[in-house]
Design a protein around this motif. Structure first.
Motif, PDB file in Angstrom:
ATOM      1  N   SER A 164       0.841  -1.190   0.000  1.00 57.06           N
ATOM      2  CA  SER A 164       0.000   0.000   0.000  1.00 57.06           C
ATOM      3  C   SER A 164       0.876   1.240   0.000  1.00 57.06           C
ATOM      4  N   SER A 165       0.235   2.347  -0.207  1.00 57.24           N
ATOM      5  CA  SER A 165       0.979   3.584  -0.347  1.00 57.24           C
ATOM      6  C   SER A 165       1.646   3.996   0.947  1.00 57.24           C
ATOM      7  N   LEU A 166       1.183   3.473   2.051  1.00 56.92           N
ATOM      8  CA  LEU A 166       1.766   3.890   3.320  1.00 56.92           C
ATOM      9  C   LEU A 166       3.118   3.227   3.520  1.00 56.92           C
ATOM     10  N   ASN A 167       4.158   4.001   3.393  1.00 56.47           N
ATOM     11  CA  ASN A 167       5.455   3.430   3.745  1.00 56.47           C
ATOM     12  C   ASN A 167       5.652   3.642   5.238  1.00 56.47           C
ATOM     13  N   THR A 168       6.797   3.226   5.748  1.00 55.41           N
ATOM     14  CA  THR A 168       6.992   3.252   7.198  1.00 55.41           C
ATOM     15  C   THR A 168       6.759   4.641   7.775  1.00 55.41           C
ATOM     16  N   LYS A 169       7.287   5.647   7.070  1.00 59.74           N
ATOM     17  CA  LYS A 169       7.198   7.001   7.603  1.00 59.74           C
ATOM     18  C   LYS A 169       5.734   7.420   7.755  1.00 59.74           C
ATOM     19  N   ASP A 170       4.959   7.158   6.708  1.00 61.63           N
ATOM     20  CA  ASP A 170       3.537   7.504   6.758  1.00 61.63           C
ATOM     21  C   ASP A 170       2.846   6.720   7.837  1.00 61.63           C
ATOM     22  N   ASN A 171       3.231   5.447   7.968  1.00 58.89           N
ATOM     23  CA  ASN A 171       2.574   4.574   8.916  1.00 58.89           C
ATOM     24  C   ASN A 171       2.730   5.072  10.337  1.00 58.89           C
ATOM     25  N   ILE A 172       3.948   5.465  10.654  1.00 59.88           N
ATOM     26  CA  ILE A 172       4.190   5.945  12.014  1.00 59.88           C
ATOM     27  C   ILE A 172       3.335   7.176  12.261  1.00 59.88           C
ATOM     28  N   ALA A 173       3.304   8.052  11.289  1.00 63.52           N
ATOM     29  CA  ALA A 173       2.509   9.270  11.456  1.00 63.52           C
ATOM     30  C   ALA A 173       1.042   8.925  11.537  1.00 63.52           C
ATOM     31  N   ALA A 174       0.643   7.888  10.787  1.00 63.34           N
ATOM     32  CA  ALA A 174      -0.771   7.548  10.767  1.00 63.34           C
ATOM     33  C   ALA A 174      -1.212   6.986  12.094  1.00 63.34           C
ATOM     34  N   ARG A 175      -0.276   6.350  12.819  1.00 63.29           N
ATOM     35  CA  ARG A 175      -0.693   5.708  14.050  1.00 63.29           C
ATOM     36  C   ARG A 175      -0.693   6.646  15.242  1.00 63.29           C
ATOM     37  N   THR A 176       0.146   7.652  15.199  1.00 63.85           N
ATOM     38  CA  THR A 176       0.154   8.576  16.335  1.00 63.85           C
ATOM     39  C   THR A 176      -0.376   9.918  15.871  1.00 63.85           C
ATOM     40  N   LEU A 177      -0.912  10.652  16.784  1.00 62.34           N
ATOM     41  CA  LEU A 177      -1.320  12.004  16.458  1.00 62.34           C
ATOM     42  C   LEU A 177      -0.136  12.903  16.733  1.00 62.34           C
ATOM     43  N   ALA A 178       0.239  13.686  15.756  1.00 54.51           N
ATOM     44  CA  ALA A 178       1.385  14.566  15.949  1.00 54.51           C
ATOM     45  C   ALA A 178       1.020  15.679  16.917  1.00 54.51           C
ATOM     46  N   LYS A 179       2.056  16.326  17.393  1.00 56.03           N
ATOM     47  CA  LYS A 179       1.878  17.395  18.364  1.00 56.03           C
ATOM     48  C   LYS A 179       0.926  18.459  17.836  1.00 56.03           C
ATOM     49  N   GLU A 180       1.080  18.817  16.575  1.00 50.64           N
ATOM     50  CA  GLU A 180       0.231  19.854  15.995  1.00 50.64           C
ATOM     51  C   GLU A 180      -1.225  19.452  16.034  1.00 50.64           C
ATOM     52  N   GLU A 181      -1.457  18.169  15.779  1.00 49.35           N
ATOM     53  CA  GLU A 181      -2.837  17.709  15.754  1.00 49.35           C
ATOM     54  C   GLU A 181      -3.440  17.717  17.144  1.00 49.35           C
ATOM     55  N   LEU A 182      -2.637  17.349  18.132  1.00 52.27           N
ATOM     56  CA  LEU A 182      -3.125  17.377  19.501  1.00 52.27           C
ATOM     57  C   LEU A 182      -3.490  18.802  19.894  1.00 52.27           C
ATOM     58  N   ASN A 183      -2.625  19.745  19.508  1.00 55.63           N
ATOM     59  CA  ASN A 183      -2.912  21.149  19.793  1.00 55.63           C
ATOM     60  C   ASN A 183      -4.207  21.578  19.127  1.00 55.63           C
ATOM     61  N   PHE A 184      -4.350  21.183  17.887  1.00 53.10           N
ATOM     62  CA  PHE A 184      -5.545  21.529  17.116  1.00 53.10           C
ATOM     63  C   PHE A 184      -6.794  20.988  17.806  1.00 53.10           C
ATOM     64  N   LEU A 185      -6.722  19.720  18.180  1.00 52.65           N
ATOM     65  CA  LEU A 185      -7.877  19.103  18.817  1.00 52.65           C
ATOM     66  C   LEU A 185      -8.197  19.773  20.146  1.00 52.65           C
ATOM     67  N   ALA A 186      -7.129  20.094  20.889  1.00 50.47           N
ATOM     68  CA  ALA A 186      -7.351  20.738  22.187  1.00 50.47           C
ATOM     69  C   ALA A 186      -8.075  22.069  21.998  1.00 50.47           C
ATOM     70  N   ARG A 187      -7.613  22.829  21.007  1.00 50.52           N
ATOM     71  CA  ARG A 187      -8.237  24.142  20.784  1.00 50.52           C
ATOM     72  C   ARG A 187      -9.679  23.993  20.316  1.00 50.52           C
ATOM     73  N   LEU A 188      -9.849  23.095  19.366  1.00 53.04           N
ATOM     74  CA  LEU A 188     -11.156  22.928  18.743  1.00 53.04           C
ATOM     75  C   LEU A 188     -12.174  22.420  19.752  1.00 53.04           C
ATOM     76  N   MET A 189     -11.781  21.420  20.505  1.00 49.61           N
ATOM     77  CA  MET A 189     -12.743  20.805  21.395  1.00 49.61           C
ATOM     78  C   MET A 189     -12.899  21.605  22.664  1.00 49.61           C
ATOM     79  N   GLY A 190     -11.940  22.460  22.934  1.00 52.64           N
ATOM     80  CA  GLY A 190     -12.115  23.385  24.050  1.00 52.64           C
ATOM     81  C   GLY A 190     -13.296  24.291  23.774  1.00 52.64           C
ATOM     82  N   GLY A 191     -13.563  24.535  22.492  1.00 45.88           N
ATOM     83  CA  GLY A 191     -14.675  25.393  22.122  1.00 45.88           C
ATOM     84  C   GLY A 191     -15.966  24.640  21.923  1.00 45.88           C
ATOM     85  N   MET A 192     -15.883  23.315  22.070  1.00 42.86           N
ATOM     86  CA  MET A 192     -17.077  22.513  21.813  1.00 42.86           C
ATOM     87  C   MET A 192     -17.783  22.299  23.130  1.00 42.86           C
TER      88      MET A 192
END
Lengths: 413, 360
Positions: free
Chosen positions: A268-296
């Motif tokens: 599949s198109s997911l090579n190792t690098k993509d896979n690792i990123a796909a399995r964990t949420l990066a710091k930016e995404e956690l920040n995004f979610l925190a901000r977004l859901m803080g408003g929810m």
């Protein structure tokens, strides 16, 4: 790429989600007042001012996982509960439907018409609640303000960004297969007939000019399609005839919607690098979610109002089977939220997500900080005693046995 | 494993229907497609082709998202080698995206150029070594603007690359080695650059040899050199021009409304207007030795046109040669595989193979 994509993605996916939930609520014969309460709660949460403020900030699109987390929270902003398998299916349907709409969108600017179709329908869902209607109308006006004057090139960039988001998604949806808008390989049918987009001329004519600008020759050629002129342009006002049907509700109460989830091939198109990123949420995404859901603002259920479980499948067994057979690479689950490197952010997020717990309900799939591993039972056993659910097959024991036969041993609950 | 994908899928979808126009001067037939690991991104001009010295071998480059794929294939379609390149400084959830991959054929060398949301990466032609990196300047950007580089062409020993602001960067490339220098910044366009085209200067009379296009449809015609000189501006009236080509002093431009327009480069006079496609054009290519133009669009069609210069009026004329329907596919890249245009390759969104066609 375009930093203005997220609001359109969110609202259109949200619109599809509401169509599907509305259909399931009717199919499961949920009492009207409960169903209306669910829809009102969801829409009110979606159009919460603080939440939308975060959403409209210019930012890159986040991963499907991150977005799925937001919809998960959103779907549970009411007395309704969804098991992970149903949530997976809901997200599959939402994303494939919007992917189809974006792909078939005649002009890049028509993405706004698709959005307006969704918003028109959402307004109709809450027509009896003026406060929520107001929230939706305000957002409508905001969209017209932000997007109304964007040039064609910017809309095309938005469209390209959306198509990047939907890349490699080929889930087959039975309603699409039956209507022959999707092929059995998961790709959508692109018609080569019908009206051309507004502003485009019907292909087939070659005009040649001299240096003075006078037409000297005219030729026709067979272009291969069967196109006709566009009759009219859809309205970009607060209300009006949108002309375009993409984005209107395609579900009716009687059509059950199945998805067949086809896993990717080994290479599949997911090579190792993509896979690792796909399995964990990066710091930016956690920040995004925190901000977004803080408003929810998630409403806690008031009083003794009992919740109920909505099933996107026709039976409990189907739902359980879907949970067990979902290919690994298509798992949306936020598996490693604890493994994220930024501990502080992680804790903050966990805290915010914890705030969303509706403490009357027993432990379900929405446990703190993540989701129950899909190999576990989806809590069927507990939930039948906790609150009355309105499904026609209230026999969690059957689900238990089902697992046993599949795995050959009792699954640990 | 990627062959499995072909057999599982419905045949109708992948073999495509050849709906040729009649009379058809050039008949093209489908050849074995080149399988890929992943599908191309729905970006403009998403295919570059480099014929290799080894007989029959062709190299393809396209963009998937955060990665670019290079594959070389034999005529029978079997991939001979594959390589994936990533954006430099790739980190974060949606890694910086690559917007375009293009082989620049210069007098003494061939370089592979990748443009991304971060900057410009230049490699040796096989992608093995990165010889140069240029980071995008984001100082003038407002928060609502998307930053990226896009649009690549080689003119003589210069490589021109476009950016989100409309600025075109001109790099001076030595005959060998990594000593590439930013020689000039052209600040005429006000909208993001979409594509750049160049052709060898045609003798003393024909001075125009580079054309740049942007999202507002504006075309700028230049004379390249140590200092680029702006010769003509041709407005697009707001309709984006995703793809542009230059042939014998004529500019061929494909627009987002499906039209192809051909202008005299030096004067900007419109010579031909073709209602070519029902959706936006995503790719144009030229086979210079035959004067053939290839257009691919989101309407699933690829058309081949024959350009010629009327000996009396001196104006460009066009004839339609061939129509190819790539069933259920929004074409995002299309290139001739040889200078005479006897074969071409096509990529499409959600299509995990490079389709190839050649003249019978």
């Amino acid at each position: 790429m375009s930093v203005r994509t997220l609001p359109l993605l969110f609202l259109n996916l949200g619109g599809e989600m509401l169509y599907i939930l509305d259909q399931r609520l009717r199919a499961q014969n949920v009492p009207t007042d409960k169903a209306r309460k669910v829809m009102n709660d969801l829409i009110s949460t979606m159009f919460n001012k603080k939440f939308l403020e975060e959403l409209f900030k210019p930012q890159e699109l986040y991963s499907k996982k991150a977005l799925r987390t937001v919809y998960d929270r959103l779907a549970h902003a009411s007395i309704m509960r969804l098991n992970p398998a149903s949530m997976d299916k809901l997200f599959d349907l939402m994303t494939m439907a919007f992917k189809y709409q974006v792909l078939l969108c005649p002009r890049p600017k028509d993405i706004l018409l698709i959005t307006f179709n969704h918003l028109d329908a959402i307004k109709n869902f809450v027509r009896d609640s003026p406060d929520i209607m107001n929230q939706v109308d305000e957002t409508f006006r905001h969209i017209i303000e932000v997007y109304g004057c964007l040039p064609a090139g910017e809309f095309q960039l938005i469209r390209q960004t959306l198509l990047l988001f939907f890349q490699d998604m080929h889930i087959r949806v039975s309603i699409f297969l039956k209507d022959k808008v999707q092929n059995s390989n998961g790709r959508f049918v692109l018609p080569i007939s019908g009206p051309v987009p507004w502003g485009t001329k019907v292909p087939g004519l070659i005009r040649m000019f001299n240096n003075k600008g006078e037409e000297v020759k005219r030729m026709e050629f067979k272009h291969g399609g069967q196109y006709v002129r566009a009759e009219s342009e859809g309205s970009f006002e607060l209300s009006g005839d949108r002309v375009l049907t993409l984005g209107t509700n395609m579900y009716s109460a009687s059509r059950p919607v199945e998805t067949r989830v086809s896993g990717a091939l080994k290479n599949s198109s997911l090579n190792t690098k993509d896979n690792i990123a796909a399995r964990t949420l990066a710091k930016e995404e956690l920040n995004f979610l925190a901000r977004l859901m803080g408003g929810m603002e998630i409403k806690k259920t008031s009083g003794p109002e009992p919740g109920f479980r909505l099933n996107l499948f026709t039976t409990d067994e189907e739902e359980e089977h879907a949970a067990l057979t979902r290919p690994e690479e298509l798992s949306y689950q936020v598996i490693n939220i604890q493994a994220a490197q930024d501990q502080q952010r992680n804790e903050e997020l966990t805290r915010i997500m914890g705030e969303f717990e509706i403490h009357d309900q027993p432990q379900q799939s929405t446990s703190k900080g993540g989701y129950s591993n899909r190999k576990l039972m989806p809590g069927g056993k507990e939930q039948s005693t906790a609150f009355p659910h309105l499904l026609p097959f209230p026999k969690p024991q059957i689900v238990h046995t089902h697992t046993k036969s599949l795995h050959g041993k009792d699954s640990d609950l | 494993m990627t062959f499995l994908l072909s057999t599982e899928s419905s045949l109708g979808s992948h073999f495509g229907t050849s709906r040729t126009s009649a009379p058809d001067r050039s008949m093209y037939r489908r050849e074995r497609p080149v399988p890929m690991r992943s599908c191309p991104a729905a970006l403009y001009n998403n295919l570059s082709v480099l014929p290799l010295p080894a007989p029959g071998l062709t190299q393809f480059a396209l963009v998937h998202g955060p990665t670019a794929q290079l594959l070389s294939a034999a005529p029978d379609g079997l991939p001979v080698s594959q390589r994936q390149l990533h954006t430099k400084d790739g980190a974060g959830p949606g890694f910086p995206l690559i917007t375009q991959a293009y082989w620049c054929v210069l007098p003494f060398r061939v370089l592979l150029v990748l443009t991304s949301q971060r900057g410009i990466q230049i490699y040796e032609s096989d992608g093995s070594v990165m010889v140069y990196w240029h980071a995008l300047d984001s100082t003038d950007a407002s928060p609502v603007q998307a930053l990226f580089a896009r649009g690549i062409a080689a003119s003589g020993h210069y490589i021109c690359v476009g950016t989100w602001s409309g600025r075109v960067l001109v790099f001076d490339v030595p005959a060998k080695g990594p000593n590439i220098v930013l020689s000039e910044e052209l600040d005429v366009h006000q909208a993001p650059i979409t594509d750049i085209a160049a052709e060898p200067a045609q003798g003393q009379d024909c001075v125009a040899d580079v054309v740049t296009a942007d999202d507002s449809g504006l075309l700028c015609v230049w004379k390249s050199g140590p200092e680029f000189k702006l010769l003509t501006r041709i407005s697009g009236f707001g309709t984006p021009c995703p793809s542009v080509q230059l042939w014998q002093g004529s500019v061929a431009a494909g627009y987002g409304d499906g039209q192809i327009r051909i202008y005299e480069a030096s004067s900007g006079a419109l010579h031909v207007q073709i209602n070519a496609h029902a959706r936006g054009i995503c790719a144009l290519d030229l086979a210079p030795e035959a004067g053939k133009l290839l257009s691919g669009a989101e309407d699933s069609f690829v058309h081949i046109w024959k350009l010629s210069r009327n000996p009396h009026s001196g104006c460009i004329e066009v004839e339609h040669c061939h129509a190819e329907c790539v069933t259920d596919t929004q074409v995002c890249g299309a290139r001739f595989c040889d200078l005479r245009g006897s074969s071409f390759a096509v990529t499409g969104y959600d299509l995990a193979e490079i389709l190839r066609y050649s003249c019978v």
